[in-house]
Design a protein around this motif. Structure first.
Motif, PDB file in Angstrom:
ATOM      1  N   ALA A 206       0.738  -1.366   0.132  1.00  0.00           N
ATOM      2  CA  ALA A 206       0.114   0.008   0.108  1.00  0.00           C
ATOM      3  C   ALA A 206       0.754   1.348   0.013  1.00  0.00           C
ATOM      4  CB  ALA A 206      -1.069   0.145   1.137  1.00  0.00           C
ATOM      5  N   PRO A 207       1.791   1.285   0.919  1.00  0.00           N
ATOM      6  CA  PRO A 207       2.771   2.595   0.905  1.00  0.00           C
ATOM      7  C   PRO A 207       3.510   2.804  -0.275  1.00  0.00           C
ATOM      8  CG  PRO A 207       3.238   1.288   2.678  1.00  0.00           C
ATOM      9  CD  PRO A 207       1.994   0.597   2.298  1.00  0.00           C
ATOM     10  N   THR A 208       3.968   1.304  -0.752  1.00  0.00           N
ATOM     11  CA  THR A 208       4.607   1.347  -2.250  1.00  0.00           C
ATOM     12  C   THR A 208       3.841   1.844  -3.125  1.00  0.00           C
ATOM     13  OG1 THR A 208       5.906  -0.620  -1.121  1.00  0.00           O
ATOM     14  CG2 THR A 208       6.031  -0.157  -3.746  1.00  0.00           C
ATOM     15  N   TYR A 209       2.887   1.582  -3.206  1.00  0.00           N
ATOM     16  CA  TYR A 209       1.883   1.935  -4.472  1.00  0.00           C
ATOM     17  C   TYR A 209       1.738   3.693  -4.314  1.00  0.00           C
ATOM     18  CZ  TYR A 209      -2.484   3.042  -6.686  1.00  0.00           C
ATOM     19  OH  TYR A 209      -3.613   3.933  -7.635  1.00  0.00           O
ATOM     20  N   LEU A 210       1.707   3.884  -3.090  1.00  0.00           N
ATOM     21  CA  LEU A 210       1.459   5.457  -2.936  1.00  0.00           C
ATOM     22  C   LEU A 210       2.638   6.287  -3.260  1.00  0.00           C
ATOM     23  CD1 LEU A 210      -0.668   7.564  -1.692  1.00  0.00           C
ATOM     24  CD2 LEU A 210       0.553   7.221   0.618  1.00  0.00           C
ATOM     25  N   VAL A 211       3.721   5.726  -2.943  1.00  0.00           N
ATOM     26  CA  VAL A 211       4.747   6.294  -3.297  1.00  0.00           C
ATOM     27  C   VAL A 211       5.222   6.556  -4.927  1.00  0.00           C
ATOM     28  CG1 VAL A 211       7.633   5.921  -3.500  1.00  0.00           C
ATOM     29  CG2 VAL A 211       6.467   5.929  -1.294  1.00  0.00           C
ATOM     30  N   PHE A 212       4.974   5.757  -5.675  1.00  0.00           N
ATOM     31  CA  PHE A 212       5.037   5.555  -7.253  1.00  0.00           C
ATOM     32  C   PHE A 212       4.129   6.137  -7.712  1.00  0.00           C
ATOM     33  CE2 PHE A 212       8.217   2.309  -6.013  1.00  0.00           C
ATOM     34  CZ  PHE A 212       9.208   2.629  -6.769  1.00  0.00           C
ATOM     35  N   PHE A 213       2.734   6.085  -7.040  1.00  0.00           N
ATOM     36  CA  PHE A 213       1.930   7.004  -7.580  1.00  0.00           C
ATOM     37  C   PHE A 213       2.109   8.227  -7.607  1.00  0.00           C
ATOM     38  CE2 PHE A 213      -2.148   9.236  -6.812  1.00  0.00           C
ATOM     39  CZ  PHE A 213      -3.078   8.798  -7.971  1.00  0.00           C
ATOM     40  N   GLN A 214       2.697   8.800  -6.440  1.00  0.00           N
ATOM     41  CA  GLN A 214       3.222  10.306  -6.478  1.00  0.00           C
ATOM     42  C   GLN A 214       4.230  10.699  -7.183  1.00  0.00           C
ATOM     43  OE1 GLN A 214       1.218  12.194  -4.197  1.00  0.00           O
ATOM     44  NE2 GLN A 214       2.338  13.757  -5.246  1.00  0.00           N
ATOM     45  N   LEU A 215       5.255   9.572  -7.569  1.00  0.00           N
ATOM     46  CA  LEU A 215       6.392   9.568  -8.297  1.00  0.00           C
ATOM     47  C   LEU A 215       5.896  10.011  -9.745  1.00  0.00           C
ATOM     48  CD1 LEU A 215       9.340   9.819  -8.035  1.00  0.00           C
ATOM     49  CD2 LEU A 215       9.430   7.157  -8.956  1.00  0.00           C
ATOM     50  N   ALA A 216       4.713   9.262 -10.249  1.00  0.00           N
ATOM     51  CA  ALA A 216       4.232   9.366 -11.553  1.00  0.00           C
ATOM     52  C   ALA A 216       3.582  10.671 -11.785  1.00  0.00           C
ATOM     53  CB  ALA A 216       3.402   8.291 -11.810  1.00  0.00           C
ATOM     54  N   GLY A 217       3.578  11.377 -10.661  1.00  0.00           N
ATOM     55  CA  GLY A 217       2.871  12.803 -10.853  1.00  0.00           C
ATOM     56  C   GLY A 217       1.842  13.069  -9.871  1.00  0.00           C
ATOM     57  N   GLY A 218       1.133  11.999  -9.592  1.00  0.00           N
ATOM     58  CA  GLY A 218      -0.149  12.320  -8.528  1.00  0.00           C
ATOM     59  C   GLY A 218      -1.279  12.857  -8.849  1.00  0.00           C
ATOM     60  N   ASP A 219      -1.280  12.943  -9.992  1.00  0.00           N
ATOM     61  CA  ASP A 219      -2.688  13.585 -10.499  1.00  0.00           C
ATOM     62  C   ASP A 219      -3.601  12.416 -11.238  1.00  0.00           C
ATOM     63  OD1 ASP A 219      -4.632  15.184 -11.717  1.00  0.00           O
ATOM     64  OD2 ASP A 219      -3.405  15.829 -13.332  1.00  0.00           O
ATOM     65  N   PRO A 220      -4.470  12.108 -10.408  1.00  0.00           N
ATOM     66  CA  PRO A 220      -5.306  11.010 -10.992  1.00  0.00           C
ATOM     67  C   PRO A 220      -5.926  11.164 -12.214  1.00  0.00           C
ATOM     68  CG  PRO A 220      -6.583  12.238  -9.326  1.00  0.00           C
ATOM     69  CD  PRO A 220      -5.074  12.845  -9.236  1.00  0.00           C
ATOM     70  N   ASP A 221      -6.390  12.224 -12.683  1.00  0.00           N
ATOM     71  CA  ASP A 221      -6.941  12.714 -13.971  1.00  0.00           C
ATOM     72  C   ASP A 221      -5.964  12.351 -15.229  1.00  0.00           C
ATOM     73  OD1 ASP A 221      -9.381  13.422 -12.859  1.00  0.00           O
ATOM     74  OD2 ASP A 221      -8.789  15.417 -12.574  1.00  0.00           O
ATOM     75  N   THR A 222      -4.770  12.975 -15.026  1.00  0.00           N
ATOM     76  CA  THR A 222      -3.625  12.547 -15.920  1.00  0.00           C
ATOM     77  C   THR A 222      -3.335  11.028 -16.073  1.00  0.00           C
ATOM     78  OG1 THR A 222      -2.853  14.881 -15.647  1.00  0.00           O
ATOM     79  CG2 THR A 222      -1.437  13.190 -16.537  1.00  0.00           C
ATOM     80  N   LEU A 223      -3.259  10.540 -14.685  1.00  0.00           N
ATOM     81  CA  LEU A 223      -2.960   9.068 -14.738  1.00  0.00           C
ATOM     82  C   LEU A 223      -3.947   8.132 -15.287  1.00  0.00           C
ATOM     83  CD1 LEU A 223      -1.042   9.040 -11.190  1.00  0.00           C
ATOM     84  CD2 LEU A 223      -0.084   8.833 -13.151  1.00  0.00           C
ATOM     85  N   MET A 224      -5.045   8.567 -15.159  1.00  0.00           N
ATOM     86  CA  MET A 224      -6.039   7.711 -15.788  1.00  0.00           C
ATOM     87  C   MET A 224      -6.417   7.819 -17.138  1.00  0.00           C
ATOM     88  SD  MET A 224      -9.248   7.529 -13.002  1.00  0.00           S
ATOM     89  CE  MET A 224      -9.691   9.480 -12.960  1.00  0.00           C
ATOM     90  N   THR A 225      -5.870   8.765 -17.733  1.00  0.00           N
ATOM     91  CA  THR A 225      -6.062   8.993 -19.070  1.00  0.00           C
ATOM     92  C   THR A 225      -4.788   8.975 -19.893  1.00  0.00           C
ATOM     93  OG1 THR A 225      -5.961  11.330 -18.541  1.00  0.00           O
ATOM     94  CG2 THR A 225      -7.937  10.269 -18.673  1.00  0.00           C
ATOM     95  N   THR A 226      -4.034  10.167 -20.114  1.00  0.00           N
ATOM     96  CA  THR A 226      -2.880  10.240 -20.775  1.00  0.00           C
ATOM     97  C   THR A 226      -1.569   9.083 -20.403  1.00  0.00           C
ATOM     98  OG1 THR A 226      -3.209  12.674 -21.023  1.00  0.00           O
ATOM     99  CG2 THR A 226      -0.789  12.086 -21.465  1.00  0.00           C
ATOM    100  N   ASN A 227      -1.766   9.025 -18.990  1.00  0.00           N
ATOM    101  CA  ASN A 227      -0.706   8.031 -18.410  1.00  0.00           C
ATOM    102  C   ASN A 227      -1.266   6.803 -17.908  1.00  0.00           C
ATOM    103  OD1 ASN A 227       1.690   9.941 -19.041  1.00  0.00           O
ATOM    104  ND2 ASN A 227       1.246  10.994 -17.272  1.00  0.00           N
ATOM    105  N   ALA A 228      -2.402   6.170 -18.592  1.00  0.00           N
ATOM    106  CA  ALA A 228      -3.032   5.273 -18.077  1.00  0.00           C
ATOM    107  C   ALA A 228      -2.220   4.116 -18.015  1.00  0.00           C
ATOM    108  CB  ALA A 228      -3.975   4.997 -18.992  1.00  0.00           C
TER     109      ALA A 228
END
Length: 462
Positions: free
Chosen positions: A376-398
Motif C-alpha cells: 500500500a505505501p509502495t503504491y502511494l510512493v510510485f503513484f506520487q512519483l508518476a505525478g500524483g494527478d489522478p486525472d492525468t494518470l487515468m487518461t494520458t498516463n494510463a
C-alpha cells in the motif's frame, strides 16, 4: 536521530505545508525503518514482534512527529497530520475493518475429495472472489476448505503456495476492494471501476498462466502419489454448505457506499484542523463502521468460531498503518517536489530519455518493493512519483497507472511478507499440518513460476 531531522533545515517548511524540495533524505529514514520492521519482525523475531509491534510503530512515528514539531510551526504540523489521518488513514482502515468483519462472518462448511479439477476450480473461484471481498477476506473464506480437500495427500504444500499466488494477491487487482493499494488510489481520485476496465486483461492473463502451471504441477503430484498408498482422509467427503449469507448483503452496502462517495457531490464540507471533510466521504466511512457492527450482530458466533476469527489481525494492521501513514508524510512531500527534490534520481530511473514515464520500470520497481515491503505505501510512493494527478494518470498516463497498480498487487505474491494475507495463510496451513516451504523455499517457487510470468506480462503490456 530526532536532532538530525530537526536540524535539516527549519526553512524547509512553508506556512502552507511541507516543502519537499528542501528536505533531506534523512526524513525518509523512519518510513524505511517501519517498513523494514514490518518485513523482518514476523520472520526474524516473531515473539518480540507479536508482543511489541505497537511500540515499534510508536517509535518510528514519534521520530517524525517530534522532528516536525521541532522544525515547523504548530499549524503546519497539525495540518499535515490531520490531512493524513482524516483523508487517508481513517477511510482506509475503516474499509479494511468492514471487509475483514464481513468476510469473517462467511463460512464454507464441508469437504470435497481432492482432484486437479477441484483444486483448480477452488483457486479460480478464490481469485475472482478476491476483488469482491478483498484478498484477505477471500483467503480466510477458502483456505480451510482447500486444506480439508487435500489433507489426505502426501504432497499438498504446492496447493497452498499457488493459493497465495492467486487468491491472496493476483486476484485482487480488479477493484479498490481487492487490495489495499488500490483503495489508496481510489482515495487519491482514481475511479472505482478504472482498474476493472484497464487491468482485466493483465489480470486474466497473469492468473490464467499461473493457474495453467498449477494444473500441470498438481497433475504431476497426483500421478506421483499414485505410486504410494494414500492416507485415510481425516475429513470425509461432505457437501459444501455456506453460512453467513447475510454478509453478502452487507458487502453490497460497502460497494454502494464507495460508489456513492464517488458520484454524489452535494458540496457540503466541514472544516476541521485545516482539513475539509466532505459530507459524502463522512457518510461512506460511517457506512463502513455500521456494516462492521451489523455483521457482528447478525452473524452467529459459531460461524466466526468455525472460521477461526479473531480481532488480532485487524488490530495489528490498524496500529502499524497508523505509523506508516505518519512516517510517509515527509516522503510524500519530497516526491511532490519532483526533479527539484531529493528523489530526482529515482525519478530518472523510471523515466525514458524524453522524460516520459517508463511503464516497465514502474511495474518492476513497484513490484520489487512490494515483494518485501507493504504494497500500500509502495503504491502511494510510485503513484506520487508518476505525478500524483489522478486525472492525468487515468487518461494520458494510463499505462503508468496500470503498471503501478499491477506491480503492487501481483508482486506482493513474491514473498511471504509481500502482502498481509500471505503470512496468515502460511500460519493457518502450518497449524493444519501442511509442510509449507521456508521463507526462501517459497521464494524459489515464486522465482520459478511468477518471475517468468511477470517478464512475459511486461513484454505484452508494458
Amino acid at each position: 536521530m530526532i536532532g538530525c531531522l530537526a536540524a535539516i533545515p527549519a526553512p524547509a517548511f512553508a506556512a502552507e505545508g511541507l516543502d519537499g524540495a528542501n528536505l533531506s533524505l534523512w526524513w525518509g529514514l523512519p518510513f524505511v525503518g517501519i517498513l523494514l520492521s514490518i518485513a523482518t519482525g514476523p520472520v526474524l523475531y516473531p515473539h518480540l514482534w507479536e508482543h511489541h509491534f505497537g511500540k515499534f510503530a510508536a517509535f518510528w512515528s514519534a521520530l517524525i512527529v517530534i522532528a516536525l514539531m521541532a522544525s515547523a510551526d504548530m499549524t503546519t504540523v497539525t495540518g499535515a497530520l490531520a490531512h493524513t489521518m482524516f483523508l487517508e488513514y481513517i477511510p482506509f482502515i475503516l474499509l479494511l475493518l468492514a471487509l475483514f468483519t464481513v468476510a469473517g462472518g462467511i463460512y464454507l462448511e464441508g469437504n470435497l475429495h481432492d482432484s486437479v479439477f477441484t483444486n483448480t476450480v477452488l483457486l479460480g473461484i478464490g481469485a475472482m472472489l478476491a476483488s469482491l471481498v478483498g484478498t484477505t477476506g477471500a483467503a480466510m473464506i477458502l483456505i480451510r476448505p482447500l486444506i480439508r480437500a487435500n489433507d489426505d495427500r502426501r504432497y499438498n504444500a504446492h496447493v497452498v503456495v499457488f493459493f497465495i499466488f492467486l487468491v491472496a494477491n493476483i486476484g485482487g487487482a480488479l477493484t479498490p476492494l481487492g487490495d489495499p493499494p488500490l483503495f489508496i488510489g481510489f482515495l487519491k481520485g482514481v475511479d472505482f471501476f478504472w482498474t476493472t476496465e484497464h487491468l482485466w486483461l493483465e489480470t486474466l492473463t497473469t492468473a490464467g498462466i499461473v493457474l495453467a502451471v498449477f494444473c500441470a504441477i498438481d497433475l504431476y503430484f497426483h500421478q506421483r502419489e499414485g505410486h504410494f498408498s494414500r492416507a485415510q482422509d481425516p475429513t470425509p467427503d461432505a457437501p459444501l454448505k455456506l453460512h453467513g449469507q447475510s454478509n453478502f448483503l452487507l458487502l453490497a452496502l460497502i460497494i454502494a457506499a464507495i460508489l456513492m462517495s464517488a458520484k454524489w457531490k452535494p458540496g457540503i464540507a466541514f472544516h476541521v484542523a485545516g482539513v475539509d471533510l466532505k459530507l459524502q466521504d463522512l457518510l461512506r466511512d460511517l457506512v463502513f463502521l455500521l456494516v462492521a457492527v451489523a455483521s457482528v450482530r447478525i452473524t452467529p458466533k459459531s460461524v466466526r468460531a468455525a472460521n477461526g476469527f479473531s480481532w488480532g489481525p485487524i488490530k495489528e494492521v490498524a496500529i502499524l498503518f497508523a505509523g506508516i501513514f505518519i512516517c510517509i508524510i515527509p516522503v510524500m512531500a519530497m516526491l511532490q517536489a519532483g526533479t527539484h527534490g531529493p528523489f530526482a534520481g529515482l525519478l530518472a530511473m523510471v523515466s525514458k530519455a524524453d522524460g516520459s514515464g517508463n511503464p516497465a520500470a514502474y511495474f518492476w520497481l513497484t513490484g520489487a518493493l512490494s515483494s518485501f515491503l507493504d504494497n500500500a505505501p509502495t503504491y502511494l510512493v510510485f503513484f506520487q512519483l508518476a505525478g500524483g494527478d489522478p486525472d492525468t494518470l487515468m487518461t494520458t498516463n494510463a499505462t503508468l497507472l496500470a503498471a503501478i497498480s499491477s506491480g503492487a498487487v501481483f508482486m506482493g505474491a513474491n514473498t511471504y511478507i509481500g502482502n498481509a494475507p500471505n503470512f496468515m495463510v502460511y500460519a493457518i496451513a502450518r497449524e493444519n499440518g501442511v509442510k509449507m516451504p521456508s521463507f526462501f523455499g517459497y521464494m524459489i517457487w515464486s522465482g520459478l513460476v511468477l518471475l517468468p510470468t511477470f517478464v512475459l506480462i511486461t513484454w505484452i503490456f508494458f
